[in-house]
Design a protein around this motif. Structure first.
Motif, PDB file in Angstrom:
ATOM      1  N   GLU A 147       0.832  -1.211   0.000  1.00  0.00           N
ATOM      2  CA  GLU A 147       0.000   0.000   0.000  1.00  0.00           C
ATOM      3  C   GLU A 147       0.863   1.256   0.000  1.00  0.00           C
ATOM      4  OE1 GLU A 147      -3.313   2.325  -0.140  1.00  0.00           O
ATOM      5  OE2 GLU A 147      -3.135   0.138  -0.382  1.00  0.00           O
ATOM      6  N   GLU A 148       1.949   1.252   0.785  1.00  0.00           N
ATOM      7  CA  GLU A 148       2.853   2.407   0.774  1.00  0.00           C
ATOM      8  C   GLU A 148       3.489   2.598  -0.599  1.00  0.00           C
ATOM      9  OE1 GLU A 148       5.695   2.015   3.840  1.00  0.00           O
ATOM     10  OE2 GLU A 148       4.249   2.207   5.487  1.00  0.00           O
ATOM     11  N   ILE A 149       3.863   1.521  -1.239  1.00  0.00           N
ATOM     12  CA  ILE A 149       4.450   1.622  -2.582  1.00  0.00           C
ATOM     13  C   ILE A 149       3.438   2.212  -3.562  1.00  0.00           C
ATOM     14  CG2 ILE A 149       5.274   0.241  -4.525  1.00  0.00           C
ATOM     15  CD1 ILE A 149       6.588  -1.618  -2.476  1.00  0.00           C
ATOM     16  N   ARG A 150       2.182   1.776  -3.471  1.00  0.00           N
ATOM     17  CA  ARG A 150       1.153   2.337  -4.360  1.00  0.00           C
ATOM     18  C   ARG A 150       0.957   3.829  -4.093  1.00  0.00           C
ATOM     19  NH1 ARG A 150      -1.419  -2.789  -3.514  1.00  0.00           N
ATOM     20  NH2 ARG A 150      -2.565  -1.923  -1.724  1.00  0.00           N
ATOM     21  N   GLN A 151       0.959   4.238  -2.795  1.00  0.00           N
ATOM     22  CA  GLN A 151       0.814   5.658  -2.481  1.00  0.00           C
ATOM     23  C   GLN A 151       1.998   6.467  -3.009  1.00  0.00           C
ATOM     24  OE1 GLN A 151       0.217   6.012   1.718  1.00  0.00           O
ATOM     25  NE2 GLN A 151      -1.794   5.007   1.705  1.00  0.00           N
ATOM     26  N   GLU A 207       3.915   5.737  -5.546  1.00  0.00           N
ATOM     27  CA  GLU A 207       3.823   5.808  -7.006  1.00  0.00           C
ATOM     28  C   GLU A 207       2.794   6.848  -7.439  1.00  0.00           C
ATOM     29  OE1 GLU A 207       2.986   1.880  -8.270  1.00  0.00           O
ATOM     30  OE2 GLU A 207       5.088   1.186  -8.144  1.00  0.00           O
ATOM     31  N   ARG A 208       1.648   6.887  -6.724  1.00  0.00           N
ATOM     32  CA  ARG A 208       0.652   7.915  -7.063  1.00  0.00           C
ATOM     33  C   ARG A 208       1.202   9.313  -6.799  1.00  0.00           C
ATOM     34  NH1 ARG A 208      -3.010   4.128  -4.613  1.00  0.00           N
ATOM     35  NH2 ARG A 208      -2.880   5.300  -2.649  1.00  0.00           N
ATOM     36  N   ARG A 209       1.949   9.489  -5.693  1.00  0.00           N
ATOM     37  CA  ARG A 209       2.532  10.796  -5.398  1.00  0.00           C
ATOM     38  C   ARG A 209       3.568  11.205  -6.440  1.00  0.00           C
ATOM     39  NH1 ARG A 209       1.652  15.702  -3.699  1.00  0.00           N
ATOM     40  NH2 ARG A 209       3.486  16.693  -2.754  1.00  0.00           N
ATOM     41  N   ARG A 210       4.362  10.234  -6.897  1.00  0.00           N
ATOM     42  CA  ARG A 210       5.342  10.533  -7.938  1.00  0.00           C
ATOM     43  C   ARG A 210       4.663  10.968  -9.227  1.00  0.00           C
ATOM     44  NH1 ARG A 210       8.615   5.560 -10.244  1.00  0.00           N
ATOM     45  NH2 ARG A 210       6.478   5.213 -11.004  1.00  0.00           N
ATOM     46  N   GLN A 266       1.781  12.365  -9.482  1.00  0.00           N
ATOM     47  CA  GLN A 266       1.194  13.696  -9.264  1.00  0.00           C
ATOM     48  C   GLN A 266       2.258  14.782  -9.349  1.00  0.00           C
ATOM     49  OE1 GLN A 266      -0.739  14.043  -5.501  1.00  0.00           O
ATOM     50  NE2 GLN A 266      -1.358  16.168  -5.820  1.00  0.00           N
ATOM     51  N   ILE A 267       3.437  14.540  -8.747  1.00  0.00           N
ATOM     52  CA  ILE A 267       4.522  15.525  -8.814  1.00  0.00           C
ATOM     53  C   ILE A 267       4.987  15.715 -10.246  1.00  0.00           C
ATOM     54  CG2 ILE A 267       6.913  15.946  -8.135  1.00  0.00           C
ATOM     55  CD1 ILE A 267       6.300  14.628  -5.466  1.00  0.00           C
ATOM     56  N   GLN A 268       5.086  14.624 -10.999  1.00  0.00           N
ATOM     57  CA  GLN A 268       5.497  14.743 -12.402  1.00  0.00           C
ATOM     58  C   GLN A 268       4.480  15.550 -13.208  1.00  0.00           C
ATOM     59  OE1 GLN A 268       6.126  10.753 -13.769  1.00  0.00           O
ATOM     60  NE2 GLN A 268       8.141  10.548 -12.781  1.00  0.00           N
ATOM     61  N   ARG A 269       3.202  15.333 -12.941  1.00  0.00           N
ATOM     62  CA  ARG A 269       2.187  16.139 -13.639  1.00  0.00           C
ATOM     63  C   ARG A 269       2.285  17.609 -13.249  1.00  0.00           C
ATOM     64  NH1 ARG A 269      -1.176  11.658 -12.344  1.00  0.00           N
ATOM     65  NH2 ARG A 269      -2.020  12.838 -10.575  1.00  0.00           N
ATOM     66  N   GLU A 270       2.523  17.893 -11.946  1.00  0.00           N
ATOM     67  CA  GLU A 270       2.649  19.287 -11.521  1.00  0.00           C
ATOM     68  C   GLU A 270       3.867  19.957 -12.135  1.00  0.00           C
ATOM     69  OE1 GLU A 270       2.713  19.219  -7.308  1.00  0.00           O
ATOM     70  OE2 GLU A 270       0.566  18.779  -7.095  1.00  0.00           O
ATOM     71  N   ILE A 271       4.988  19.232 -12.186  1.00  0.00           N
ATOM     72  CA  ILE A 271       6.190  19.804 -12.799  1.00  0.00           C
ATOM     73  C   ILE A 271       5.959  20.070 -14.279  1.00  0.00           C
ATOM     74  CG2 ILE A 271       8.580  19.299 -13.446  1.00  0.00           C
ATOM     75  CD1 ILE A 271       8.896  17.873 -10.792  1.00  0.00           C
ATOM     76  N   GLY A 272       5.329  19.116 -14.953  1.00  0.00           N
ATOM     77  CA  GLY A 272       5.082  19.303 -16.374  1.00  0.00           C
ATOM     78  C   GLY A 272       4.128  20.438 -16.677  1.00  0.00           C
ATOM     79  N   SER A 273       3.180  20.666 -15.760  1.00  0.00           N
ATOM     80  CA  SER A 273       2.183  21.713 -16.022  1.00  0.00           C
ATOM     81  C   SER A 273       2.598  23.070 -15.501  1.00  0.00           C
ATOM     82  CB  SER A 273       0.844  21.320 -15.374  1.00  0.00           C
ATOM     83  OG  SER A 273       1.006  21.193 -13.969  1.00  0.00           O
ATOM     84  N   SER A 274       3.398  23.134 -14.419  1.00  0.00           N
ATOM     85  CA  SER A 274       3.720  24.429 -13.808  1.00  0.00           C
ATOM     86  C   SER A 274       5.096  24.945 -14.208  1.00  0.00           C
ATOM     87  CB  SER A 274       3.642  24.311 -12.283  1.00  0.00           C
ATOM     88  OG  SER A 274       4.616  23.397 -11.819  1.00  0.00           O
TER      89      SER A 274
END
Length: 359
Positions: free
Chosen positions: A92-96, A98-101, A103-111
Motif C-alpha cells: 500500500e505504501e508503494i502504491r501511495q 507511485e501515485r505521489r510521484r 502527481q509531482i510529475q504532472r505538476e512539474i510538467g504543467s507548472s
C-alpha cells in the motif's frame, strides 16, 4: 474322583516378582517379552539373555507433548499473520508513493516547463513593445521643440552707449553656448572626443575623462551632441559600466562648456544600480565620495519625481541640469523631456532579462 497329580510351580521372573497362578505361563511370557528381558523358550520357561549382547528390543522415537505442538503452531500462525500484514502495508505504501510521484510529475510538467515558457514569451513580447515605444518616444521628442526661445528685448540708447564703452574697455570674451545647442562648439566637441579615443590619461584632473572611449562610443556621443542637440536616447553599450563611461565623457565635455553651472542627475530604479553608476563615474572621472550628494556635482535618484523636483530647483537658480537615465528604466517620465539636457540609454535585446535575473 480327584486327580492327585501335583501341578508344577509357576515360573519366577528375573525381577523376583512372582506371577499369580491365575495369569498362567502365557501372561508371564508376554510380560517378559514386553519388558525386553528375554524370550520364552520352547519348554515354556524364559530364556536367559546372553551376557555382553544388547537385548533385542525395538528403539522408539521420543514423542513431543501435545501442549508444545499447539504452542508452536500458534507462534507460526502469528508470525505468518504478521508477515502478511507487513507485506500488505508495504504494498500500500508503494502504491501511495507511485501515485505521489505521478502527481509531482504532472505538476512539474504543467507548472514549471509550461509556465516558464509562457513567462519567457510574455517577457520577450513586453521587451519588444518597450523598445518600440521608446523609439517612437525618441522620434516624437526630436520633432517637438522643447527649448525655450530666448526673449529678445530691444535695448535702449543708454544701454547701447554703456555696452559700447564696456566693450572698448574690456577684451572680448567668447560667447557661452546656449543650453542644448552645440552647433557653435562643433570643433571643441570633436577634438575632445578624438582625444578621449586615444591613450587614457590616468593622472588627469578630476572631472576629466581618464579612460579610453571606443570608436562606437565616441560616435554615439558625437551624434548625441551635434545631431540631437544634447536631448535624446541612445542605444545602450551593453553594460552599466560602459554606459557610465559614455556619460562620464559627456560630463567632462559639458564641464568645459558650462563650468560649474550644471549638475548631473542620474536616475536608476534600485540602489544596486546606483552603486554601479557611482563606481563607474568615480573611476572614469577621478572623483571621490564627496562628489556624490545633494549639493555636489553628481546626484543619484531612485525615483523620477524626486529628480524632476531637483531639476526644477536648479533651473530656478539659473543652473543647468544634465539628466542621465539608466537602461533598466522601462518608462521615461514626460516632465523629464522638458529639460534641455538629458541622455537616456535604451536597453538592447536580452539586456533587460539579464539585468532582472541579476537583481
Amino acid at each position: 474322583m480327584t486327580d492327585s497329580r501335583t501341578l508344577p510351580d509357576p515360573p519366577t521372573p528375573l525381577n523376583g516378582t512372582p506371577v499369580s497362578p491365575a495369569e498362567g505361563p502365557e501372561a508371564a511370557e508376554q510380560d517378559q517379552t514386553r519388558e525386553g528381558l528375554g524370550t520364552v523358550g520352547p519348554t515354556g520357561g524364559p530364556e536367559q539373555p546372553v551376557v555382553g549382547e544388547p537385548a533385542a528390543s525395538v528403539a522408539q522415537e521420543p514423542s513431543v507433548p501435545e501442549p508444545l505442538d499447539a504452542a508452536r503452531d500458534s507462534l507460526l500462525t502469528l508470525a505468518l499473520q504478521d508477515l502478511t500484514e507487513r507485506h500488505s502495508g508495504l504494498k500500500e505504501e508503494i502504491r501511495q508513493l507511485e501515485r505521489r510521484r505521478e502527481q509531482i510529475q504532472r505538476e512539474i510538467g504543467s507548472s514549471f516547463s509550461g509556465q516558464s515558457d509562457a513567462i519567457a514569451r510574455r517577457l520577450k513580447g513586453f521587451q519588444d513593445y518597450l523598445v518600440g515605444a521608446l523609439q517612437d518616444l525618441v522620434v516624437a521628442a526630436e520633432q517637438v521643440e522643447l527649448v525655450a526661445q530666448p526673449l529678445v528685448v530691444q535695448p535702449s540708447p543708454l544701454d547701447q552707449v554703456a555696452a559700447a564703452s564696456a566693450a572698448a574697455e574690456a577684451p572680448a570674451a567668447a560667447p557661452v553656448a546656449a543650453a542644448g545647442l552645440f552647433s557653435q562648439d562643433d570643433a571643441l566637441i570633436r577634438s575632445r572626443l578624438e582625444r578621449y579615443s586615444g591613450q587614457p590619461d590616468f593622472y588627469a584632473d578630476p572631472w576629466t575623462l581618464r579612460r579610453t572611449l571606443e570608436a562606437a562610443q565616441a560616435a554615439l556621443l558625437e551624434d548625441w551632441f551635434l545631431n540631437q542637440g544634447g536631448r535624446g536616447a541612445q542605444a545602450s553599450a551593453g553594460s552599466r559600466s560602459r554606459n557610465a563611461l559614455i556619460a562620464g565623457a559627456a560630463v567632462s565635455i559639458l564641464g568645459e562648456l558650462y563650468g560649474e553651472r550644471f549638475q548631473t542627475l542620474v536616475l536608476a530604479g534600485q540602489p544596486e544600480r546606483l552603486g554601479e553608476w557611482r563606481r563607474g563615474l568615480q573611476d572614469c572621472l577621478g572623483l571621490g565620495r564627496e562628489d556624490f550628494g545633494p549639493n555636489s556635482g553628481i546626484v543619484l535618484f531612485e525615483r523620477a519625481d524626486a529628480l524632476i523636483e531637483r531639476a526644477d530647483r536648479l533651473e530656478e537658480r539659473g543652473e543647468l541640469p544634465f539628466i542621465v537615465i539608466d537602461a533598466a528604466e522601462r518608462v521615461v517620465e514626460v516632465p523629464i523631456l522638458q529639460f534641455p539636457l538629458w541622455l537616456a540609454f535604451a536597453a538592447g535585446p536580452g539586456e533587460l532579462v539579464d539585468d532582472e535575473q541579476t537583481y
